[in-house]
Design a protein around this motif. Structure first.
Motif, PDB file in Angstrom:
ATOM      1  N   SER A 130      -1.040   3.770  -6.994  1.00 39.63           N
ATOM      2  CA  SER A 130      -2.294   3.401  -6.344  1.00 39.63           C
ATOM      3  C   SER A 130      -3.514   3.558  -7.252  1.00 39.63           C
ATOM      4  O   SER A 130      -4.594   3.061  -6.930  1.00 39.63           O
ATOM      5  CB  SER A 130      -2.508   4.244  -5.082  1.00 39.63           C
ATOM      6  N   THR A 131      -3.369   4.259  -8.384  1.00 38.72           N
ATOM      7  CA  THR A 131      -4.500   4.513  -9.281  1.00 38.72           C
ATOM      8  C   THR A 131      -4.393   3.622 -10.508  1.00 38.72           C
ATOM      9  O   THR A 131      -3.347   3.598 -11.162  1.00 38.72           O
ATOM     10  CB  THR A 131      -4.519   5.987  -9.717  1.00 38.72           C
ATOM     11  N   SER A 187     -10.681  12.273 -12.037  1.00 40.36           N
ATOM     12  CA  SER A 187     -10.648  13.699 -11.718  1.00 40.36           C
ATOM     13  C   SER A 187      -9.802  13.950 -10.473  1.00 40.36           C
ATOM     14  O   SER A 187      -9.328  13.020  -9.814  1.00 40.36           O
ATOM     15  CB  SER A 187     -12.072  14.212 -11.495  1.00 40.36           C
ATOM     16  N   CYS A 188      -9.675  15.215 -10.144  1.00 40.51           N
ATOM     17  CA  CYS A 188      -8.882  15.632  -8.977  1.00 40.51           C
ATOM     18  C   CYS A 188      -9.303  14.883  -7.726  1.00 40.51           C
ATOM     19  O   CYS A 188      -8.472  14.352  -6.997  1.00 40.51           O
ATOM     20  CB  CYS A 188      -9.047  17.136  -8.784  1.00 40.51           C
ATOM     21  N   THR A 189     -10.608  14.827  -7.477  1.00 42.23           N
ATOM     22  CA  THR A 189     -11.100  14.137  -6.279  1.00 42.23           C
ATOM     23  C   THR A 189     -11.522  12.701  -6.570  1.00 42.23           C
ATOM     24  O   THR A 189     -11.684  11.907  -5.643  1.00 42.23           O
ATOM     25  CB  THR A 189     -12.289  14.900  -5.684  1.00 42.23           C
ATOM     26  N   GLY A 190     -11.702  12.371  -7.843  1.00 38.65           N
ATOM     27  CA  GLY A 190     -12.131  11.019  -8.187  1.00 38.65           C
ATOM     28  C   GLY A 190     -11.099   9.970  -7.823  1.00 38.65           C
ATOM     29  O   GLY A 190     -11.439   8.820  -7.525  1.00 38.65           O
ATOM     30  N   GLY A 191      -9.819  10.358  -7.795  1.00 37.08           N
ATOM     31  CA  GLY A 191      -8.772   9.410  -7.450  1.00 37.08           C
ATOM     32  C   GLY A 191      -8.722   9.053  -5.978  1.00 37.08           C
ATOM     33  O   GLY A 191      -8.027   8.109  -5.591  1.00 37.08           O
ATOM     34  N   ARG A 192      -9.493   9.801  -5.165  1.00 34.89           N
ATOM     35  CA  ARG A 192      -9.479   9.510  -3.734  1.00 34.89           C
ATOM     36  C   ARG A 192     -10.049   8.132  -3.427  1.00 34.89           C
ATOM     37  O   ARG A 192      -9.777   7.554  -2.372  1.00 34.89           O
ATOM     38  CB  ARG A 192     -10.255  10.580  -2.970  1.00 34.89           C
ATOM     39  N   THR A 193     -10.831   7.624  -4.321  1.00 33.88           N
ATOM     40  CA  THR A 193     -11.342   6.254  -4.145  1.00 33.88           C
ATOM     41  C   THR A 193     -10.184   5.285  -3.984  1.00 33.88           C
ATOM     42  O   THR A 193     -10.236   4.372  -3.144  1.00 33.88           O
ATOM     43  CB  THR A 193     -12.199   5.853  -5.365  1.00 33.88           C
ATOM     44  N   LYS A 211      -8.670  -0.087   0.731  1.00 35.16           N
ATOM     45  CA  LYS A 211      -7.905  -1.015   1.574  1.00 35.16           C
ATOM     46  C   LYS A 211      -7.149  -2.046   0.724  1.00 35.16           C
ATOM     47  O   LYS A 211      -6.322  -2.792   1.246  1.00 35.16           O
ATOM     48  CB  LYS A 211      -8.838  -1.753   2.530  1.00 35.16           C
ATOM     49  N   ALA A 212      -7.466  -2.081  -0.556  1.00 37.25           N
ATOM     50  CA  ALA A 212      -6.827  -3.050  -1.444  1.00 37.25           C
ATOM     51  C   ALA A 212      -5.388  -2.640  -1.732  1.00 37.25           C
ATOM     52  O   ALA A 212      -5.010  -1.467  -1.607  1.00 37.25           O
ATOM     53  CB  ALA A 212      -7.613  -3.154  -2.745  1.00 37.25           C
ATOM     54  N   HIS A 225       0.845  -1.201   0.000  1.00 37.34           N
ATOM     55  CA  HIS A 225       0.000   0.000   0.000  1.00 37.34           C
ATOM     56  C   HIS A 225       0.885   1.258   0.000  1.00 37.34           C
ATOM     57  O   HIS A 225       0.694   2.179   0.795  1.00 37.34           O
ATOM     58  CB  HIS A 225      -0.931   0.010   1.211  1.00 37.34           C
ATOM     59  N   VAL A 226       1.841   1.290  -0.895  1.00 36.07           N
ATOM     60  CA  VAL A 226       2.775   2.412  -0.963  1.00 36.07           C
ATOM     61  C   VAL A 226       2.010   3.706  -1.264  1.00 36.07           C
ATOM     62  O   VAL A 226       1.128   3.730  -2.140  1.00 36.07           O
ATOM     63  CB  VAL A 226       3.833   2.164  -2.064  1.00 36.07           C
ATOM     64  N   ARG A 227       2.342   4.738  -0.519  1.00 33.64           N
ATOM     65  CA  ARG A 227       1.689   6.043  -0.742  1.00 33.64           C
ATOM     66  C   ARG A 227       2.273   6.662  -2.009  1.00 33.64           C
ATOM     67  O   ARG A 227       3.356   7.274  -1.995  1.00 33.64           O
ATOM     68  CB  ARG A 227       1.895   6.966   0.453  1.00 33.64           C
ATOM     69  N   HIS A 228       1.560   6.496  -3.092  1.00 32.09           N
ATOM     70  CA  HIS A 228       2.060   6.955  -4.386  1.00 32.09           C
ATOM     71  C   HIS A 228       0.875   7.066  -5.342  1.00 32.09           C
ATOM     72  O   HIS A 228       0.159   6.099  -5.563  1.00 32.09           O
ATOM     73  CB  HIS A 228       3.090   5.955  -4.933  1.00 32.09           C
ATOM     74  N   ARG A 229       0.649   8.243  -5.864  1.00 31.69           N
ATOM     75  CA  ARG A 229      -0.530   8.480  -6.685  1.00 31.69           C
ATOM     76  C   ARG A 229      -0.551   7.593  -7.933  1.00 31.69           C
ATOM     77  O   ARG A 229      -1.570   7.015  -8.285  1.00 31.69           O
ATOM     78  CB  ARG A 229      -0.600   9.963  -7.062  1.00 31.69           C
TER      79      ARG A 229
END
Length: 618
Positions: free
Chosen positions: A517-518, A526-532, A537-538, A510-514
């Motif tokens: 993770s997308t 979108s800007c906020t759509g990637g927050r999913t 948790k996957a 679960h590396v913190r990396h945009r």
């Protein structure tokens, strides 16, 4: 066959096939003569009748009946043949055969190859076809497009970590560190087939740095220091608020400018100077271009009048990469420009005691001064300048300061040893070089590189060790320290967790990396759509191979959580230190440090007079 003899001389064990053939032939002739003699006696008996002959004794050997004397002769012959021929062969088989060793890739080499791949995943701009990261594509093609003085804008370079910001200060540091590792261990990179790769990584970075200022000019008055911003608790679309792949960015990406940047300017100068040495043999014109630009950046850093750190008063920078001083960068950059140009004025500046006093004063002689990082170059600069004393021994007028750098390098190495309690250690064996704060692995990797490199300097100069006060330590002590820290990173820790993604059987998912993770599924989020995907948790759909994450806390605890970057976010500078440490430790090439390449631009120190006094007033 020739065998080495550790007691002196050599074993010469020869198998003479010609002698064997002669011996075999003689035995055959003797047997034939004996047969003819026996046959004549038989014929005489047939023709002349019985004779008064002594009756021989015979032995039944099941298959053949022969005389007892002949049987004895055969047995004795076999015993003699065994002693003369068989015993030496058996002995020869027992002695190890002298062969060139076949060195299989060790675990450090495996990890090194992975760690280099991380830089491919961080590239910004128009990517080459051989980039090798299938989930990455072109991005940031509009970066700096509004700048009238930069043709083509600020396209290229590297994203720093899990966000999409390009921080030029740690980016430059990373290129300096990678270049240093390539200069010291170029043969190792070549032996494992990664030399071209590491040079491509360096070139991608320094080509971008050339765009961050007017590198064709001799003097400049500004330098671009960052692309993209992240404002805390803001609802404005930026690199904090949005969670998007770099390829999908559609929010404003401001470019930050510094008109006073002694630290940033010095680091850029160091990066360009160090890289110029990496490319000096293969591309002289490019190397010359880098040296010229390095001089311009250095002049901007050291001669800009009123000095202040580039991050001073700017929270868009200080929140992430706050520079605490710049005197250490002055020494660092001066040293690299000396190596790149052979100009002794730079060595005089690097060894100016006033600069060194100021660099020490900025740390107030705290243990922090011994911790090599993107913010503190002092321990690395001390080692880099000690190299001159170790291998060239220039003497006056540099000896006093070089010997002080050398002595401080010894002390730095002593501080890394656990028995002196300079730093705390986790129960699992990780040195807490950043005093228990988060993201400790990058500091451990940097220290491992310096320790391993200093041990190699000792070995190359046939110095067996060094003193910590009255205590003497073998150079292998530093190698053991370096290995212990890197082994911890690779999984020898209480959690049995490899903190290098892709290495081993258990590593962060679960590396913190945009970008990682997308999903790269053809859809633009979108800007906020990637927050999913940020909040999912996957495990990440894309594996960011070779990323070294922030690492565990001071209690050896690690939480594989995407939302907590202190544990799971990688950085460019962290991976650069890991790469340098890994290449220093790998034994796949069977060679040590390269004594000479870094001195390629340096003329004989003894054939030059000391430079005239400089008008530089630090």
């Amino acid at each position: 066959m020739h065998y080495s003899n550790r007691w002196g001389g050599s074993f010469d064990i020869q198998h003479d096939s010609h002698a064997d053939d002669v011996q075999s032939s003689n035995m055959a002739i003797d047997k034939a003569a004996l047969l003819r003699e026996q046959l004549d006696e038989t014929q005489q008996g047939w023709l002349l009748g019985p004779r008064d002959v002594k009756k021989d004794k015979y032995i039944d050997l099941w298959i053949v009946v022969c005389k007892k004397e002949m049987a004895k002769w055969v047995v004795y012959s076999l015993l003699i043949a065994f002693v003369v021929i068989g015993v030496p062969i058996i002995v020869a088989k027992m002695i190890p055969t002298h062969k060139e060793p076949v060195l299989l890739p060790d675990e450090y080499t495996v990890a090194l190859r992975l760690a280099l791949e991380f830089f491919n995943a961080q590239k910004s701009g128009r990517l080459p076809k051989n980039n090798g990261v299938p989930w990455r594509g072109n991005s940031g093609l509009q970066d700096g497009s509004e700048l009238s003085d930069v043709k083509g804008g600020l396209v290229g370079g590297y994203y720093d970590g899990g966000n999409n910001i390009k921080f030029h200060y740690p980016m430059a540091f990373s290129m300096t560190l990678l270049s240093w590792s390539a200069l010291e261990y170029g043969s190792k990179y070549e032996a494992i087939g990664e030399y071209d790769h590491v040079r491509d990584i360096i070139k991608w970075g320094v080509d971008y740095l050339l765009r961050t200022f007017n590198s064709s000019a001799s003097t400049i008055n500004k330098m671009y220091c960052q692309v993209g911003v992240a404002q805390r608790d803001s609802n404005n679309p930026d690199d904090e608020y949005c969670w998007q792949r770099p390829e999908d960015m559609n929010y404003p990406r401001p470019v930050l400018i510094s008109t006073s940047a002694p630290d940033l300017g010095s680091e850029v100068a160091a990066a360009l100077a160090a890289a110029s040495l990496v490319f000096t043999e293969e591309d002289t014109a490019y190397s010359t271009k880098l040296v010229k630009a390095a001089k311009t950046a250095y002049r901007f850093a050291t001669e800009s009048g009123q000095q202040a750190p580039y991050s001073s008063g700017n929270q868009q920078i200080a929140r992430f990469y706050n520079s605490t001083g710049y005197w250490d960068e002055f020494i660092w950059a001066s040293a690299w420009l000396f190596y790149a140009t052979g100009n002794y004025t730079y060595l005089s500046r690097a060894t100016d005691p006033r600069v060194y006093r100021n660099a020490n004063a900025s740390f107030l002689k705290r243990p922090d001064s011994r911790v090599f990082s993107w913010d503190n170059k002092l321990p690395a600069a001390q080692l880099l300048l000690s190299r001159i004393r170790v291998f060239l021994n220039p003497g006056y007028p540099y000896e006093d300061m070089l010997s002080e750098f050398h002595a401080n390098t010894d002390i730095n190495m002593c501080s890394y040893l656990r028995q002196f309690n300079v730093f705390n250690w986790t129960k699992g064996g990780l040195a807490q070089l950043n005093r228990g704060r988060p993201r400790s692995l990058q500091y451990a990797a940097n220290a491992a590189f310096l320790a391993s490199l200093y041990a190699d300097y000792m070995n190359a100069s046939r110095v067996p060790g060094w003193y910590c006060g009255p205590n003497y330590f073998n150079s292998s002590t530093l190698g053991n320290f370096a290995a212990s820290q890197i082994n911890y990173i690779l999984g020898a820790n209480p959690g049995n967790m490899s903190y290098l993604v892709g290495y081993g059987h258990r590593y962060p998912k679960h590396v913190r990396h945009r970008g990682a993770s997308t999903p790269n599924n053809g859809r633009r989020y979108s800007c906020t759509g990637g927050r999913t995907w940020r909040d999912s948790k996957a495990a990440n759909p894309n594996v960011i191979t070779g990323a070294m994450v922030g690492g565990p806390d001071k209690y050896d605890r690690f939480f594989d959580e995407r939302k907590n970057g202190n544990y799971t976010e990688p950085t460019l500078a962290g991976n650069a230190g890991l790469v340098a440490a890994l290449v220093s430790l790998t034994s796949s090439s069977g060679v040590g440090v390269d004594r000479n390449t870094i001195f390629s631009a340096v003329p004989s120190l003894h054939s030059n007079k000391p430079p005239p006094p400089s008008n530089w007033n630090p």
